[in-house]
Design a protein around this motif. Sequence first.
Motif, short mmCIF file in Angstrom:
data_model
loop_
_atom_site.label_atom_id
_atom_site.label_comp_id
_atom_site.label_asym_id
_atom_site.label_seq_id
_atom_site.Cartn_x
_atom_site.Cartn_y
_atom_site.Cartn_z
N ALA A 1 1.92 6.66 -6.84
CA ALA A 1 0.87 7.57 -7.28
C ALA A 1 1.29 9.03 -7.04
CB ALA A 1 -0.44 7.27 -6.54
N ALA A 2 1.91 9.29 -5.89
CA ALA A 2 2.35 10.66 -5.59
C ALA A 2 3.43 11.11 -6.58
CB ALA A 2 2.87 10.75 -4.16
N ARG B 1 0.84 -1.21 0.00
CA ARG B 1 0.00 0.00 0.00
C ARG B 1 0.86 1.25 0.00
NH1 ARG B 1 -2.88 -2.45 4.10
NH2 ARG B 1 -2.16 -0.90 5.61
N VAL B 2 1.89 1.27 0.83
CA VAL B 2 2.77 2.44 0.92
C VAL B 2 3.48 2.66 -0.41
CG1 VAL B 2 4.89 3.31 2.00
CG2 VAL B 2 3.05 2.39 3.42
N GLN C 1 1.07 4.11 -2.88
CA GLN C 1 0.82 5.53 -2.59
C GLN C 1 2.00 6.39 -3.06
OE1 GLN C 1 0.13 5.34 1.62
NE2 GLN C 1 -2.04 4.86 1.40
N ARG C 2 3.22 5.91 -2.81
CA ARG C 2 4.41 6.66 -3.25
C ARG C 2 4.45 6.76 -4.77
NH1 ARG C 2 8.74 3.65 0.58
NH2 ARG C 2 8.19 4.68 2.52
#
Length: 115
Positions: free
Chosen positions: A88-89, A81-82, A85-86
Amino acid sequence: MRLTQEAYELAKQVAQVLSSPSEGKGRGPHLVGTGTAAKVLGVSRKTVARMIDRRELPCERIGGNHHRRVAMEDVVSLALRVRAQRSAALEEMRDAADEAGFYDTDLSSYLDGLG
């Protein structure tokens, strides 16, 4: 089932951590200590403790000292998940930089502007 490169690298990292003689001290093969979780996640043991306190990572308390143990499945799930998220950012930042024309700038012009 095919693994993405990212999932493969994470699985390889988990296997390396768990094969270390000092790791995998949890009760049963699926529970690991905060140090092992920290190595898999690439963070400090203190950060893992904060993740547990914020309920981002579930844990079990073991023994008289109430040592925290986390399920490796939860650690891997959080790591994926992390990383998502990274990614996507970073994609958002790349898109914003592209829209702003940052990638259109010649490197020599950019370096001249710095000095």
